[in-house]
Design an enzyme around this catalytic site. Sequence first.
Site, PDB file in Angstrom:
ATOM      1  N   ARG A 175       7.394 -24.709  55.572  1.00 52.03           N
ATOM      2  CA  ARG A 175       6.261 -24.611  54.662  1.00 52.03           C
ATOM      3  C   ARG A 175       5.618 -25.986  54.446  1.00 52.03           C
ATOM      4  O   ARG A 175       4.445 -26.072  54.098  1.00 52.03           O
ATOM      5  CB  ARG A 175       6.729 -24.073  53.292  1.00 52.03           C
ATOM      6  CG  ARG A 175       7.101 -22.620  53.291  1.00 52.03           C
ATOM      7  CD  ARG A 175       7.760 -22.236  51.974  1.00 52.03           C
ATOM      8  NE  ARG A 175       6.952 -22.395  50.785  1.00 52.03           N
ATOM      9  CZ  ARG A 175       6.108 -21.482  50.295  1.00 52.03           C
ATOM     10  NH1 ARG A 175       5.971 -20.335  50.925  1.00 52.03           N
ATOM     11  NH2 ARG A 175       5.432 -21.708  49.193  1.00 52.03           N
ATOM     12  N   ARG A 179       2.996 -35.178  58.699  1.00 49.96           N
ATOM     13  CA  ARG A 179       1.841 -35.693  59.445  1.00 49.96           C
ATOM     14  C   ARG A 179       1.835 -37.215  59.505  1.00 49.96           C
ATOM     15  O   ARG A 179       2.379 -37.882  58.632  1.00 49.96           O
ATOM     16  CB  ARG A 179       0.521 -35.141  58.885  1.00 49.96           C
ATOM     17  CG  ARG A 179       0.277 -35.198  57.430  1.00 49.96           C
ATOM     18  CD  ARG A 179      -1.165 -34.758  57.122  1.00 49.96           C
ATOM     19  NE  ARG A 179      -1.285 -33.384  56.667  1.00 49.96           N
ATOM     20  CZ  ARG A 179      -1.228 -33.017  55.383  1.00 49.96           C
ATOM     21  NH1 ARG A 179      -1.035 -33.895  54.446  1.00 49.96           N
ATOM     22  NH2 ARG A 179      -1.365 -31.749  55.054  1.00 49.96           N
ATOM     23  N   ARG A 252      16.403 -15.457  43.807  1.00 45.47           N
ATOM     24  CA  ARG A 252      16.667 -16.698  43.088  1.00 45.47           C
ATOM     25  C   ARG A 252      15.803 -16.667  41.846  1.00 45.47           C
ATOM     26  O   ARG A 252      14.617 -16.287  41.901  1.00 45.47           O
ATOM     27  CB  ARG A 252      16.293 -17.895  43.985  1.00 45.47           C
ATOM     28  CG  ARG A 252      16.734 -19.220  43.439  1.00 45.47           C
ATOM     29  CD  ARG A 252      18.222 -19.425  43.566  1.00 45.47           C
ATOM     30  NE  ARG A 252      18.617 -20.748  43.082  1.00 45.47           N
ATOM     31  CZ  ARG A 252      19.744 -20.973  42.434  1.00 45.47           C
ATOM     32  NH1 ARG A 252      20.598 -19.999  42.200  1.00 45.47           N
ATOM     33  NH2 ARG A 252      20.047 -22.194  42.042  1.00 45.47           N
ATOM     34  N   ARG A 283      11.227 -29.703  39.308  1.00 43.49           N
ATOM     35  CA  ARG A 283       9.924 -30.365  39.161  1.00 43.49           C
ATOM     36  C   ARG A 283       9.472 -30.356  37.706  1.00 43.49           C
ATOM     37  O   ARG A 283       9.907 -29.522  36.913  1.00 43.49           O
ATOM     38  CB  ARG A 283       8.847 -29.744  40.056  1.00 43.49           C
ATOM     39  CG  ARG A 283       9.024 -28.289  40.362  1.00 43.49           C
ATOM     40  CD  ARG A 283       8.069 -27.808  41.476  1.00 43.49           C
ATOM     41  NE  ARG A 283       8.271 -26.388  41.666  1.00 43.49           N
ATOM     42  CZ  ARG A 283       7.838 -25.662  42.678  1.00 43.49           C
ATOM     43  NH1 ARG A 283       7.108 -26.224  43.616  1.00 43.49           N
ATOM     44  NH2 ARG A 283       8.081 -24.383  42.761  1.00 43.49           N
ATOM     45  N   GLU A 303      11.060 -27.125  35.501  1.00 45.89           N
ATOM     46  CA  GLU A 303      11.431 -25.902  36.220  1.00 45.89           C
ATOM     47  C   GLU A 303      12.888 -26.015  36.680  1.00 45.89           C
ATOM     48  O   GLU A 303      13.226 -26.846  37.512  1.00 45.89           O
ATOM     49  CB  GLU A 303      10.486 -25.781  37.421  1.00 45.89           C
ATOM     50  CG  GLU A 303      10.541 -24.475  38.131  1.00 45.89           C
ATOM     51  CD  GLU A 303       9.456 -24.390  39.211  1.00 45.89           C
ATOM     52  OE1 GLU A 303       8.291 -24.790  38.967  1.00 45.89           O
ATOM     53  OE2 GLU A 303       9.789 -23.957  40.327  1.00 45.89           O
ATOM     54  N   TYR A 351       8.675 -14.003  50.946  1.00 42.34           N
ATOM     55  CA  TYR A 351       8.319 -15.250  50.256  1.00 42.34           C
ATOM     56  C   TYR A 351       6.814 -15.488  50.469  1.00 42.34           C
ATOM     57  O   TYR A 351       6.401 -16.379  51.187  1.00 42.34           O
ATOM     58  CB  TYR A 351       9.154 -16.370  50.886  1.00 42.34           C
ATOM     59  CG  TYR A 351       9.136 -17.719  50.218  1.00 42.34           C
ATOM     60  CD1 TYR A 351       8.357 -18.002  49.115  1.00 42.34           C
ATOM     61  CD2 TYR A 351       9.936 -18.746  50.715  1.00 42.34           C
ATOM     62  CE1 TYR A 351       8.367 -19.264  48.533  1.00 42.34           C
ATOM     63  CE2 TYR A 351       9.966 -19.998  50.148  1.00 42.34           C
ATOM     64  CZ  TYR A 351       9.176 -20.250  49.056  1.00 42.34           C
ATOM     65  OH  TYR A 351       9.190 -21.502  48.495  1.00 42.34           O
ATOM     66  N   ASP A 353       2.900 -16.326  49.501  1.00 43.70           N
ATOM     67  CA  ASP A 353       2.009 -17.035  48.592  1.00 43.70           C
ATOM     68  C   ASP A 353       0.862 -16.103  48.198  1.00 43.70           C
ATOM     69  O   ASP A 353       0.706 -15.024  48.763  1.00 43.70           O
ATOM     70  CB  ASP A 353       1.460 -18.290  49.285  1.00 43.70           C
ATOM     71  CG  ASP A 353       2.474 -19.426  49.243  1.00 43.70           C
ATOM     72  OD1 ASP A 353       3.302 -19.451  48.324  1.00 43.70           O
ATOM     73  OD2 ASP A 353       2.425 -20.287  50.143  1.00 43.70           O
TER      74      ASP A 353
END
Length: 371
Positions: A175, A179, A252, A283, A303, A351, A353
């Site tokens: 995910r 770069r 989870r 986070r 979180e 999973y 988005d």
Amino acid sequence: MKTEKEYDYLIVGAGLFGSVFAHEAKKRGKKCLIIDRRSHSGGNIYCENIEGINVHKYGAHIFHTNDKEIWEYVNSFVEFNRYTNTPVANYKGELYNLPFNMNTFYQLWKVKTPKEAKEKIQSQIDQLSIKEPSNLEEQALSLIGTDIYEKLIKGYTEKQWGRSATELPAFIIKRLPVRFTFDNNYFNDKYQGIPIGGYNKLTEALIEGVEVRLNTDFFENREEWESKAENVVFTGKIDQYYDFQFGQLEYRSLEFEHDVLDEENHQGNAVVNYTEREIPYTRIIEHKHFEFGTQPKTVVTKEYPADWTPEKEPYYPINDNKNNETYRQYKELADKEEKIIFGGRLAEYKYYDMHQIIGSALKKVKDHFGA
Ligand code: FAD
Ligand code: UDP
């Protein structure tokens, strides 16, 4: 043709999938009833306004997609801002840019050119002898080398998922972009942003004019709900729908700790990841930065990953081989149903988005209605 039942569609779940389906069905002249066990609509993208700030109650949500049609679709309901997600990682007090890019490589090794960075990473990969990565750890190591894996991936991943990175599927780490440019954009997608005024604007516009009953769990009165409509759109847990006959799927969970702070700007960024294992949260989100807020106070959310038990919210499916195989058995039953459509993160056990949820919902609408 008018049916005898009160509704054409009972939609279980007022999340993004249920909302898109409801909108499309209503547009086609169908009468829908949405039920949701929570006290609000919107599912996991719901925002609560606190101190003038749209707080993402179930974790940070950034809309991104490469699909022009999906981008135009969401923009037809609400305008999006130009927010670009550029999270920062905090590892033992040191800050690194994410995703893994030239800024990160400079911060780690002081390398200044892509060539130097590639050589550094390759020298670490050469020390390992991974041919075909078969799990998340091997995938991460063979992609980005040992230093980044140890500092920015291993601890975060193992606390996020509550298991060793060697027991997790490789796709999860794919995910994240890698770069060799100085570009901190967390996503590669062409389109990205946050709805101006928050996600409720999107979900409320989608379900406008559709009857919704909140605080209503489908399983508490299953027969009655099923008898009300010709068709059911189910976005809850598929294993529960089939009475767990092939066993429980694993999930989870998360816990969120929201705090209002009497300061204008707490961390200078919407998302800061804490990548060491010892810190229990993954986070800290500072919500105002999603919309460039200038309110005098701020709201932050920690979180905490958590084991899933039936009383907790199933936020993430765990798409390892064992669970995928169990899901496959449920899906076989689902595929035979003629009056029930299964969709969304829980019913498709994926999973997904937000853009993928919309893509899936629009595809199911098309398959079902024929256009
Ligand atoms: P949900 O939003 O879960 O909606 C399902 C609804 O069904 C819920 O409201 C639930 O209460 C209801 N329901 C379930 N069972 C029953 C029942 N028995 N009876 C009645 N109602 C029931 N996506 C992105 O694109 N970008 C991001 O940055 C991003 N960040 C995320 C961060 C976190 C922490 C999480 C957990 C997810 C994130 N996502 C992100 C994914 C995004 O949340 C999902 O793709 C999307 O919200 C899923 O929509 P859904 O309708 O399938 O499910
Ligand atoms: N990840 C990581 N370090 C980070 C951020 C992410 O190792 O700082 C890994 C982790 O395994 C996580 C996965 O990458 O589960 C996907 O991250 P993403 O930010 O997409 O997770 P989500 O927002 O869906 O929880």
